[in-house]
Write a protein that holds these residues in place. Structure first.
Motif, short mmCIF file in Angstrom:
data_model
loop_
_atom_site.label_atom_id
_atom_site.label_comp_id
_atom_site.label_asym_id
_atom_site.label_seq_id
_atom_site.Cartn_x
_atom_site.Cartn_y
_atom_site.Cartn_z
N LYS A 59 43.94 48.31 43.36
CA LYS A 59 43.95 47.75 42.01
C LYS A 59 44.17 46.24 42.04
O LYS A 59 43.75 45.54 41.12
CB LYS A 59 45.02 48.41 41.17
N GLU A 60 44.83 45.73 43.07
CA GLU A 60 45.10 44.30 43.13
C GLU A 60 43.81 43.49 43.27
O GLU A 60 43.71 42.37 42.77
CB GLU A 60 46.02 43.99 44.30
N TYR A 61 42.82 44.03 43.94
CA TYR A 61 41.59 43.30 44.19
C TYR A 61 40.53 43.55 43.12
O TYR A 61 39.45 42.98 43.17
CB TYR A 61 41.01 43.68 45.56
N TYR A 62 40.81 44.39 42.17
CA TYR A 62 39.84 44.74 41.15
C TYR A 62 39.90 43.76 40.00
O TYR A 62 40.96 43.48 39.46
CB TYR A 62 40.11 46.16 40.65
N ARG A 63 38.74 43.21 39.65
CA ARG A 63 38.66 42.32 38.49
C ARG A 63 38.22 43.13 37.29
O ARG A 63 37.23 43.86 37.36
CB ARG A 63 37.64 41.21 38.74
N LYS A 64 38.90 42.95 36.19
CA LYS A 64 38.53 43.69 34.99
C LYS A 64 37.24 43.11 34.40
O LYS A 64 36.97 41.92 34.52
CB LYS A 64 39.64 43.60 33.95
N ARG A 65 36.48 43.99 33.80
CA ARG A 65 35.22 43.58 33.19
C ARG A 65 35.52 42.70 31.99
O ARG A 65 36.43 42.96 31.21
CB ARG A 65 34.45 44.82 32.76
N GLY A 66 34.74 41.66 31.83
CA GLY A 66 34.91 40.78 30.69
C GLY A 66 35.93 39.69 30.90
O GLY A 66 36.35 39.04 29.94
N THR A 67 36.34 39.42 32.14
CA THR A 67 37.32 38.37 32.38
C THR A 67 36.64 37.04 32.66
O THR A 67 37.28 36.11 33.12
CB THR A 67 38.24 38.73 33.57
N GLY A 68 35.36 36.97 32.40
CA GLY A 68 34.65 35.71 32.57
C GLY A 68 33.92 35.64 33.89
O GLY A 68 33.76 36.62 34.61
N ARG A 69 33.45 34.43 34.19
CA ARG A 69 32.69 34.23 35.42
C ARG A 69 33.58 34.39 36.64
O ARG A 69 34.78 34.11 36.59
CB ARG A 69 32.10 32.81 35.42
N PRO A 70 32.98 34.79 37.76
CA PRO A 70 33.78 34.87 38.99
C PRO A 70 34.26 33.48 39.41
O PRO A 70 33.55 32.49 39.23
CB PRO A 70 32.79 35.42 40.02
N THR A 71 35.45 33.44 39.96
CA THR A 71 35.96 32.17 40.45
C THR A 71 35.24 31.81 41.75
O THR A 71 34.48 32.61 42.30
CB THR A 71 37.48 32.27 40.73
N LYS A 72 35.50 30.61 42.22
CA LYS A 72 34.86 30.16 43.46
C LYS A 72 35.26 31.07 44.63
O LYS A 72 34.44 31.43 45.47
CB LYS A 72 35.28 28.72 43.74
N LYS A 73 36.53 31.47 44.64
CA LYS A 73 37.00 32.37 45.70
C LYS A 73 36.29 33.72 45.59
O LYS A 73 35.87 34.29 46.61
CB LYS A 73 38.51 32.55 45.59
N ASP A 74 36.15 34.24 44.37
CA ASP A 74 35.45 35.52 44.18
C ASP A 74 34.01 35.42 44.68
O ASP A 74 33.50 36.33 45.33
CB ASP A 74 35.45 35.93 42.71
N ARG A 75 33.35 34.33 44.35
CA ARG A 75 31.96 34.15 44.76
C ARG A 75 31.85 34.12 46.28
O ARG A 75 30.97 34.75 46.86
CB ARG A 75 31.40 32.83 44.18
N ARG A 76 32.76 33.42 46.95
CA ARG A 76 32.75 33.37 48.41
C ARG A 76 33.00 34.75 49.01
O ARG A 76 32.37 35.12 50.00
CB ARG A 76 33.79 32.38 48.92
N ASP A 77 33.92 35.50 48.43
CA ASP A 77 34.19 36.86 48.91
C ASP A 77 32.95 37.74 48.76
O ASP A 77 32.62 38.53 49.65
CB ASP A 77 35.36 37.49 48.15
N ILE A 78 32.24 37.61 47.65
CA ILE A 78 31.02 38.40 47.43
C ILE A 78 29.96 38.02 48.44
O ILE A 78 29.28 38.88 49.02
CB ILE A 78 30.52 38.21 45.98
N GLU A 79 29.80 36.72 48.69
CA GLU A 79 28.81 36.27 49.67
C GLU A 79 29.15 36.77 51.07
O GLU A 79 28.27 37.20 51.81
CB GLU A 79 28.70 34.75 49.65
N ASP A 80 30.43 36.69 51.43
CA ASP A 80 30.85 37.20 52.76
C ASP A 80 30.58 38.69 52.87
O ASP A 80 30.11 39.17 53.91
CB ASP A 80 32.34 36.94 52.99
N TYR A 81 30.83 39.42 51.82
CA TYR A 81 30.60 40.86 51.83
C TYR A 81 29.10 41.16 51.98
O TYR A 81 28.71 42.03 52.76
CB TYR A 81 31.14 41.49 50.54
N ASN A 82 28.28 40.43 51.26
CA ASN A 82 26.84 40.65 51.35
C ASN A 82 26.30 40.29 52.73
O ASN A 82 25.39 40.97 53.24
CB ASN A 82 26.10 39.84 50.27
N GLU A 83 26.83 39.23 53.34
CA GLU A 83 26.38 38.83 54.69
C GLU A 83 26.76 39.89 55.72
O GLU A 83 25.99 40.17 56.65
CB GLU A 83 26.99 37.47 55.07
N GLU A 84 27.92 40.52 55.57
CA GLU A 84 28.33 41.56 56.49
C GLU A 84 27.43 42.79 56.39
O GLU A 84 27.11 43.42 57.39
CB GLU A 84 29.77 41.98 56.21
#
Length: 124
Positions: A96-121
Motif C-alpha cells: 500500500k505504501e507504493y500505491y498511488r491513488k487515482r486522481g492524485t494528479g500527474r506522476p512526479t519526476k520520481k514516479d516517472r523514473r520508476d515507471i521508465e526503469d520498470y518498463n526497461e526491465e
C-alpha cells in the motif's frame, strides 16, 4: 454467553454493537460455522474473527462474568492465530505504501523514473 458479548468482554471489539455488526456480516465463525450475534459460546470452542484483513483464531478457555481488564484477557481465551496471517498483513502494508491513488494528479519526476526503469526491465 452470547458471541457478541464474549468478543466485547475479551476486548476484541470496542463496543458490543460493533461485535454484533461483525457477526451479521459473517466475519465471525464458531467451529467453522457462521455465527449469529445471539449464538452461545462454550469452553473449548474455536472462534474465527476476521478483523483488519487478518483471520484471528481464538480458543475459548472460560466464560468471563463481565468485561475484563486487558491483563486478564488471557485467562478466558487463547490466541491460536497462525503467524502466516500476520506476515500477509505486513506484505499488504508494504504494497500500500507504493500505491498511488487515482486522481492524485500527474506522476512526479520520481514516479516517472520508476515507471521508465520498470518498463526497461520488462523489455529485456
Amino acid at each position: 454467553m452470547r458471541i457478541d458479548k464474549f468478543l466485547w468482554c475479551v476486548r476484541y471489539f470496542k463496543t458490543r454493537s460493533i461485535a454484533t455488526t461483525a457477526c451479521k456480516k459473517g466475519h465471525i465463525k464458531i467451529n467453522g460455522d457462521a455465527a449469529k450475534p445471539s449464538r452461545d459460546v462454550y469452553a473449548t470452542d474455536i472462534i474465527e474473527v476476521r478483523k483488519n484483513q487478518i483471520n484471528y483464531k481464538l480458543k475459548v478457555n472460560d466464560i468471563p462474568p463481565n468485561r475484563v481488564g486487558a491483563k486478564l484477557v488471557d485467562i478466558y481465551r487463547t490466541d491460536i492465530t497462525p503467524k502466516e496471517a500476520f506476515e500477509a498483513q505486513e506484505l499488504l502494508k508494504y504494497s500500500k505504501e507504493y500505491y498511488r491513488k487515482r486522481g492524485t494528479g500527474r506522476p512526479t519526476k520520481k514516479d516517472r523514473r520508476d515507471i521508465e526503469d520498470y518498463n526497461e526491465e520488462n523489455e529485456d
